[in-house]
Design an enzyme around this catalytic site. Structure first.
Site, PDB file in Angstrom:
ATOM      1  N   CYS A 159      -0.094   4.018   2.518  1.00  0.00           N
ATOM      2  CA  CYS A 159       0.272   3.621   3.887  1.00  0.00           C
ATOM      3  C   CYS A 159       1.686   4.088   4.215  1.00  0.00           C
ATOM      4  CB  CYS A 159       0.188   2.105   4.051  1.00  0.00           C
ATOM      5  SG  CYS A 159      -1.462   1.399   3.812  1.00  0.00           S
ATOM      6  N   CYS A 176       0.831  -1.215   0.000  1.00  0.00           N
ATOM      7  CA  CYS A 176       0.000   0.000   0.000  1.00  0.00           C
ATOM      8  C   CYS A 176       0.861   1.259   0.000  1.00  0.00           C
ATOM      9  CB  CYS A 176      -0.928  -0.029   1.213  1.00  0.00           C
ATOM     10  SG  CYS A 176      -1.862   1.492   1.466  1.00  0.00           S
TER      11      CYS A 176
END
Length: 307
Positions: free
Chosen positions: A70, A67
């Site tokens: 993230c 991700c």
């Protein structure tokens, strides 16, 4: 967000199966001792995290290695947590490695950040947000926690009884340059730094991974998901429109949806127009990881469409 309240997630999150034991009633729990205010939480250890949330608010950061957003948000959350010196615990949850937790929090997209106050979930934010907004939400979280009688402090031990950890080596200069650029949102500069690193060493796996992640962040920056979906629905064979939604889906954690969209597009295109779609799929496979079962499934379908 203007206000956070434990009632906002009532019914949306079910943590009952993760408790080791029900919280004691009456007096507040003593301040637990922890080696660090940032911990990795797992399906097996989360009951302990719930207990700590009776003393200090716990911020739960749901993330995954693939991700990109993230990687932008998590360092900000960690920095602010450490600045609070024990007034908050940060519990990092790898959703791929801990499916029970991901299911309990009903994490439809990541990054997703939820707080716990006395075992009760409190919404914070979903997706990457600027540092100033993160600080504002943390300040509000502490106010809500205090109103609910959760205003303790963690005793951070020195961890002397544990084996000393090796100091991480400093980042190579071009990698450090890329990270610095990412922190200020200058993805173009980060891309240039990673490209220079690869020009010096084409086998630099960290640079390859970093370049793919920052390219994704650069492509989705400023895109509106709803507008992108409308454009893609209106032009089902338009590569740019389909690529935009696939990128947004992947960045938001909808990995299977991203792959399925591109594979369906690949299947509909004439053979001489398929190459850009195959290349984008291969790039996204690299971001998620070759060993991921979702990548394996998508690769198998791609192979069947090729031959």
């Amino acid at each position: 967000m203007s206000e956070i309240s434990p009632a906002a997630l009532r019914g949306a999150v079910d943590l009952s199966s993760l408790r080791n034991r029900p919280p004691a009633s009456g007096a507040a729990a003593p301040a637990p001792g922890v080696v660090d205010v940032v911990v990795d939480a797992t399906d097996e250890t989360f009951g302990q995290i719930l207990e700590i949330s009776r003393t200090v608010p716990v911020v739960v950061d749901l993330w995954a290695e693939w991700c990109g957003p993230c990687k932008q948000l998590s360092p900000i959350i960690e920095k602010i947590t450490r600045e609070l010196e024990g007034r908050v615990l940060l519990a990092k949850v790898d959703v791929d490695a801990n499916p029970q937790l991901a299911q309990s929090f009903r994490a439809q997209s990541i990054p997703m950040v939820v707080a716990l106050i006395a075992g009760q979930p409190v919404p914070m934010f979903t997706g990457a947000v600027p540092e100033q907004q993160v600080r504002e939400v943390f300040a509000q979280l502490l106010q809500v926690a205090a109103q609910n009688g959760v205003s303790g402090s963690l005793a951070v031990t020195d961890g002397a009884d544990q084996a000393p950890s090796e100091e991480e080596p400093p980042l190579p200069p071009l990698h450090a340059e890329a990270f610095a650029a990412i922190e200020v949102g200058d993805y173009a500069a980060a891309i240039r730094a990673y490209e220079k690193a690869l020009a010096e060493n084409p086998r630099d796996e960290d640079a390859i991974a970093g370049l793919g992640q920052v390219r994704l962040l650069d492509r989705v920056q400023g895109l509106d998901l709803q507008e992108a979906r409308v454009a893609a629905a209106a032009a089902p064979l338009d590569l740019a429109a389909q690529f935009a939604v696939a990128d947004l889906d992947l960045a938001g954690g909808h990995v299977e949806d991203s792959f399925a969209r591109l594979l369906d597009l690949f299947a509909q295109l004439p053979a001489d127009q398929r190459t850009p779609v195959r290349e984008r799929l291969v790039e996204l496979f690299g971001l998620v990881g070759a060993a991921d079962p979702r990548v394996i499934t998508a690769r198998n379908r791609l192979s069947s469409l090729l031959f």
